[in-house]
Design a protein around this motif. Sequence first.
Motif, PDB file in Angstrom:
ATOM      1  N   ALA A 114       0.847  -1.202   0.000  1.00 58.63           N
ATOM      2  CA  ALA A 114       0.000   0.000   0.000  1.00 58.63           C
ATOM      3  C   ALA A 114       0.872   1.237   0.000  1.00 58.63           C
ATOM      4  CB  ALA A 114      -0.903   0.016   1.230  1.00 58.63           C
ATOM      5  N   SER A 115       0.329   2.313  -0.563  1.00 55.13           N
ATOM      6  CA  SER A 115       1.021   3.604  -0.569  1.00 55.13           C
ATOM      7  C   SER A 115       0.316   4.518   0.423  1.00 55.13           C
ATOM      8  CB  SER A 115       0.953   4.243  -1.954  1.00 55.13           C
ATOM      9  OG  SER A 115       1.523   3.387  -2.916  1.00 55.13           O
ATOM     10  N   ILE A 116       1.076   5.018   1.387  1.00 53.53           N
ATOM     11  CA  ILE A 116       0.507   5.858   2.441  1.00 53.53           C
ATOM     12  C   ILE A 116       1.086   7.269   2.309  1.00 53.53           C
ATOM     13  CG2 ILE A 116       0.260   6.140   4.945  1.00 53.53           C
ATOM     14  CD1 ILE A 116      -0.943   3.492   3.868  1.00 53.53           C
ATOM     15  N   PHE A 117       0.206   8.267   2.230  1.00 55.51           N
ATOM     16  CA  PHE A 117       0.662   9.661   2.120  1.00 55.51           C
ATOM     17  C   PHE A 117       0.260  10.419   3.376  1.00 55.51           C
ATOM     18  CE2 PHE A 117      -0.110  10.003  -2.797  1.00 55.51           C
ATOM     19  CZ  PHE A 117       0.771   8.965  -3.007  1.00 55.51           C
ATOM     20  N   VAL A 118       1.172  11.186   3.928  1.00 56.03           N
ATOM     21  CA  VAL A 118       0.785  12.147   4.966  1.00 56.03           C
ATOM     22  C   VAL A 118       1.408  13.497   4.650  1.00 56.03           C
ATOM     23  CG1 VAL A 118       0.618  10.379   6.765  1.00 56.03           C
ATOM     24  CG2 VAL A 118       2.706  11.729   6.585  1.00 56.03           C
ATOM     25  N   VAL A 119       0.643  14.550   4.939  1.00 58.41           N
ATOM     26  CA  VAL A 119       1.190  15.903   4.897  1.00 58.41           C
ATOM     27  C   VAL A 119       1.719  16.181   6.293  1.00 58.41           C
ATOM     28  CG1 VAL A 119       0.591  18.353   4.701  1.00 58.41           C
ATOM     29  CG2 VAL A 119      -0.385  16.698   3.105  1.00 58.41           C
ATOM     30  N   THR A 120       2.917  16.744   6.387  1.00 57.17           N
ATOM     31  CA  THR A 120       3.467  17.023   7.715  1.00 57.17           C
ATOM     32  C   THR A 120       4.186  18.364   7.750  1.00 57.17           C
ATOM     33  OG1 THR A 120       4.966  16.257   9.458  1.00 57.17           O
ATOM     34  CG2 THR A 120       5.517  15.619   7.205  1.00 57.17           C
ATOM     35  N   ASP A 121       4.156  18.983   8.923  1.00 56.51           N
ATOM     36  CA  ASP A 121       4.893  20.236   9.122  1.00 56.51           C
ATOM     37  C   ASP A 121       6.181  19.980   9.905  1.00 56.51           C
ATOM     38  OD1 ASP A 121       3.920  19.683  11.637  1.00 56.51           O
ATOM     39  OD2 ASP A 121       2.552  21.402  11.705  1.00 56.51           O
ATOM     40  N   GLY A 122       6.530  18.709  10.050  1.00 59.24           N
ATOM     41  CA  GLY A 122       7.747  18.366  10.781  1.00 59.24           C
ATOM     42  C   GLY A 122       7.431  17.769  12.141  1.00 59.24           C
ATOM     43  N   GLN A 123       6.169  17.963  12.563  1.00 59.95           N
ATOM     44  CA  GLN A 123       5.764  17.472  13.869  1.00 59.95           C
ATOM     45  C   GLN A 123       4.392  16.803  13.793  1.00 59.95           C
ATOM     46  OE1 GLN A 123       5.882  20.484  16.891  1.00 59.95           O
ATOM     47  NE2 GLN A 123       5.263  19.065  18.485  1.00 59.95           N
ATOM     48  N   ASP A 124       3.388  17.555  13.408  1.00 55.39           N
ATOM     49  CA  ASP A 124       2.047  16.996  13.275  1.00 55.39           C
ATOM     50  C   ASP A 124       1.856  16.413  11.875  1.00 55.39           C
ATOM     51  OD1 ASP A 124       0.748  17.612  15.849  1.00 55.39           O
ATOM     52  OD2 ASP A 124       1.342  19.645  15.299  1.00 55.39           O
TER      53      ASP A 124
ATOM     54  N   ILE B 260      17.293  14.132  14.449  1.00 55.71           N
ATOM     55  CA  ILE B 260      18.621  14.210  13.838  1.00 55.71           C
ATOM     56  C   ILE B 260      18.856  15.575  13.188  1.00 55.71           C
ATOM     57  CG2 ILE B 260      18.748  11.711  13.452  1.00 55.71           C
ATOM     58  CD1 ILE B 260      18.303  12.306  10.428  1.00 55.71           C
ATOM     59  N   GLY B 261      17.944  16.504  13.391  1.00 55.54           N
ATOM     60  CA  GLY B 261      18.164  17.867  12.894  1.00 55.54           C
ATOM     61  C   GLY B 261      17.798  18.062  11.443  1.00 55.54           C
ATOM     62  N   ALA B 262      16.993  17.136  10.896  1.00 53.65           N
ATOM     63  CA  ALA B 262      16.527  17.275   9.515  1.00 53.65           C
ATOM     64  C   ALA B 262      15.012  17.132   9.502  1.00 53.65           C
ATOM     65  CB  ALA B 262      17.178  16.220   8.625  1.00 53.65           C
ATOM     66  N   PRO B 263      14.301  18.062  10.144  1.00 53.21           N
ATOM     67  CA  PRO B 263      12.846  17.923  10.224  1.00 53.21           C
ATOM     68  C   PRO B 263      12.238  17.764   8.845  1.00 53.21           C
ATOM     69  CG  PRO B 263      13.531  20.151  10.810  1.00 53.21           C
ATOM     70  CD  PRO B 263      14.772  19.320  10.724  1.00 53.21           C
ATOM     71  N   TYR B 264      11.271  16.841   8.740  1.00 48.14           N
ATOM     72  CA  TYR B 264      10.671  16.524   7.445  1.00 48.14           C
ATOM     73  C   TYR B 264       9.399  17.338   7.257  1.00 48.14           C
ATOM     74  CZ  TYR B 264       9.296  14.074   3.319  1.00 48.14           C
ATOM     75  OH  TYR B 264       8.961  13.804   2.013  1.00 48.14           O
ATOM     76  N   THR B 265       9.336  18.134   6.217  1.00 48.35           N
ATOM     77  CA  THR B 265       8.121  18.891   5.926  1.00 48.35           C
ATOM     78  C   THR B 265       7.673  18.604   4.498  1.00 48.35           C
ATOM     79  OG1 THR B 265       9.420  20.772   5.196  1.00 48.35           O
ATOM     80  CG2 THR B 265       8.716  20.793   7.485  1.00 48.35           C
ATOM     81  N   GLY B 266       6.366  18.658   4.291  1.00 52.51           N
ATOM     82  CA  GLY B 266       5.829  18.401   2.954  1.00 52.51           C
ATOM     83  C   GLY B 266       5.025  17.126   2.955  1.00 52.51           C
TER      84      GLY B 266
ATOM     85  N   ALA C 237       0.807  23.614   6.469  1.00 51.97           N
ATOM     86  CA  ALA C 237       2.007  22.813   6.725  1.00 51.97           C
ATOM     87  C   ALA C 237       3.238  23.712   6.718  1.00 51.97           C
ATOM     88  CB  ALA C 237       2.148  21.711   5.677  1.00 51.97           C
ATOM     89  N   ASN C 238       3.255  24.666   5.815  1.00 50.88           N
ATOM     90  CA  ASN C 238       4.379  25.583   5.727  1.00 50.88           C
ATOM     91  C   ASN C 238       4.485  26.494   6.950  1.00 50.88           C
ATOM     92  OD1 ASN C 238       6.426  26.971   3.823  1.00 50.88           O
ATOM     93  ND2 ASN C 238       5.361  25.420   2.629  1.00 50.88           N
ATOM     94  N   ASN C 239       3.344  26.792   7.558  1.00 51.86           N
ATOM     95  CA  ASN C 239       3.333  27.658   8.737  1.00 51.86           C
ATOM     96  C   ASN C 239       3.359  26.879  10.039  1.00 51.86           C
ATOM     97  OD1 ASN C 239       3.176  29.919   7.123  1.00 51.86           O
ATOM     98  ND2 ASN C 239       0.932  29.862   7.049  1.00 51.86           N
ATOM     99  N   GLU C 240       3.671  25.575   9.971  1.00 45.88           N
ATOM    100  CA  GLU C 240       3.682  24.699  11.142  1.00 45.88           C
ATOM    101  C   GLU C 240       2.380  24.822  11.918  1.00 45.88           C
ATOM    102  OE1 GLU C 240       7.314  24.960  13.375  1.00 45.88           O
ATOM    103  OE2 GLU C 240       8.475  25.262  11.544  1.00 45.88           O
ATOM    104  N   ASP C 241       1.305  24.732  11.194  1.00 48.41           N
ATOM    105  CA  ASP C 241      -0.008  24.980  11.774  1.00 48.41           C
ATOM    106  C   ASP C 241      -0.975  23.841  11.435  1.00 48.41           C
ATOM    107  OD1 ASP C 241      -2.157  26.295  12.923  1.00 48.41           O
ATOM    108  OD2 ASP C 241      -2.599  27.449  11.105  1.00 48.41           O
ATOM    109  N   LEU C 242      -0.486  22.603  11.508  1.00 49.94           N
ATOM    110  CA  LEU C 242      -1.352  21.474  11.140  1.00 49.94           C
ATOM    111  C   LEU C 242      -2.154  20.926  12.312  1.00 49.94           C
ATOM    112  CD1 LEU C 242       0.687  19.243   8.657  1.00 49.94           C
ATOM    113  CD2 LEU C 242      -1.158  20.843   8.168  1.00 49.94           C
ATOM    114  N   ALA C 243      -1.696  21.216  13.547  1.00 50.29           N
ATOM    115  CA  ALA C 243      -2.336  20.628  14.724  1.00 50.29           C
ATOM    116  C   ALA C 243      -3.830  20.935  14.710  1.00 50.29           C
ATOM    117  CB  ALA C 243      -1.686  21.175  15.996  1.00 50.29           C
ATOM    118  N   GLY C 244      -4.638  19.906  14.973  1.00 54.98           N
ATOM    119  CA  GLY C 244      -6.086  20.105  15.093  1.00 54.98           C
ATOM    120  C   GLY C 244      -6.829  20.133  13.772  1.00 54.98           C
ATOM    121  N   ARG C 245      -6.125  20.102  12.648  1.00 51.65           N
ATOM    122  CA  ARG C 245      -6.834  20.096  11.361  1.00 51.65           C
ATOM    123  C   ARG C 245      -7.224  18.685  10.978  1.00 51.65           C
ATOM    124  NH1 ARG C 245      -6.095  24.901   8.183  1.00 51.65           N
ATOM    125  NH2 ARG C 245      -4.761  26.295   9.365  1.00 51.65           N
TER     126      ARG C 245
END
Length: 421
Positions: free
Chosen positions: A190-200, A257-263, A308-316
């Motif tokens: 299966a292919s799983i996609f998530v949008v992330t801001d580095g945390q949420d 590891i200091g390479a937060p993943y966004t996108g 996601a770009n504004n690190e504002d995904l929490a609660g969406r």
Amino acid sequence: MVVGSGGREHALVETLAASTLEPEMHAAPGNPAISRIARTVDIPADDLVALRDYAKENEIDLTVVGPESPLIGGITEAFWEADLKVFGPSRAAARIEGSKVFAKELMRHAGVPTARYEAFDTEAAALAYLRAHRDYPAVVKADGAAAGKGVTVAHSRDEAEEAVRASFGGRFGAAGERIVIEECLEGREASIFVVTDGQDILPFLPAQDYKRAYDADEGPNTGGMGSYSPLMWMEPATYAAILEEIIRPTIRQMALIGAPYTGLLYAGVMVTETGPKALEFNCRFGDPETQVILPRLGSDLLELMLAANNEDLAGREVVWSADKAVCVVLASEGYPESSSTGDEITGLENIPAGVYIYHAATEERDGRFYTAGGRVLNVVGTGPTVIEARARAYAAVEQIYFEGMHYRTDIALEAIELEDF
Ligand code: AMP
Ligand code: GLY
């Protein structure tokens, strides 16, 4: 601005253009169908400097990158330096796709379930390992990006040795100078996609891709001959386990590891008898999975990407239509070994409601469309059941023609048997 030129990018441009924010869309380089919804500019996806200059001159508010190579090459940093926003990971974070050794080490440290593996940076060491190795099939993978051709499922030691020699012998260039040899996993993929801001994270619904060229999974590997979504066979508990055991620990480890993943993070997962295990990560949307996911998205994709770009995904939350979607890829003669181009495509008019045609490799001259590559068109049918979605897709396929056109006839067939009426 969307970077790229295939069916995935066509679906992205169409979905973003429909945002209530009413964006003025640009695409580089785009394709003939994209040019009907966006201003296209003839800059190749890998020309990071020209893309950055174009984005700066045209005051592009957000750039969404389709293919992996600009991300692995550092487009995000190049844009950041010019004060431009990109939906996509940094070069450091894109290593999750750019290096299999990096991805496997990351998973080991994060405790993510995955195939057991060893990494090698010389041919001699890899061959010595194979001499002592008894379990076949074994999977041999070139470390770097190899255009989908770097993975061999070897059924014997001979095949594995051949794959090792080819990789160190330069078949994939620098991408093959290191390899991973890993355990072969069995199960459903299966292919799983998530949008992330580095945390949420905001999870999308899972999709299935058909990688082999011919029906019943025969023939060579391709970029993808079809897809469907959602997956009736995946239990909600399995999906939850994928998010908790694979996706979240990976995103936490990247931050650590200091390479937060966004996108957009794409996990290729094998659902085995002992639970889901990660096969690989990609740093971008999948193609052709995106084409069956975006038509069903009820939320505003542009707003999600900006959040996601504004690190504002929490609660969406992401809202989905109840529809199912099935995508059939129409390929040109010779694909995947080669591809013929310049054949006229007919039957693209009067496409019925509920069907989306995404252009993957077409050219337009004097108002007519011609083939321009291997995977030419993506025909997506949607409907309340897989049966209907699939029937709509194949009915539209019947109406389209070009010389040498071929496609799989069994996309989503097993999903029908699993469908709940
Ligand atoms: P990758 O580029 O790592 O996704 O590999 C391409 C394809 O090879 C996957 O989509 C799977 O179908 C297959 N594959 C990769 N790794 C394994 C594995 N460990 N066991 C079985 N199949 C695999
Ligand atoms: N459909 C597989 C991929 O996008 O990598």
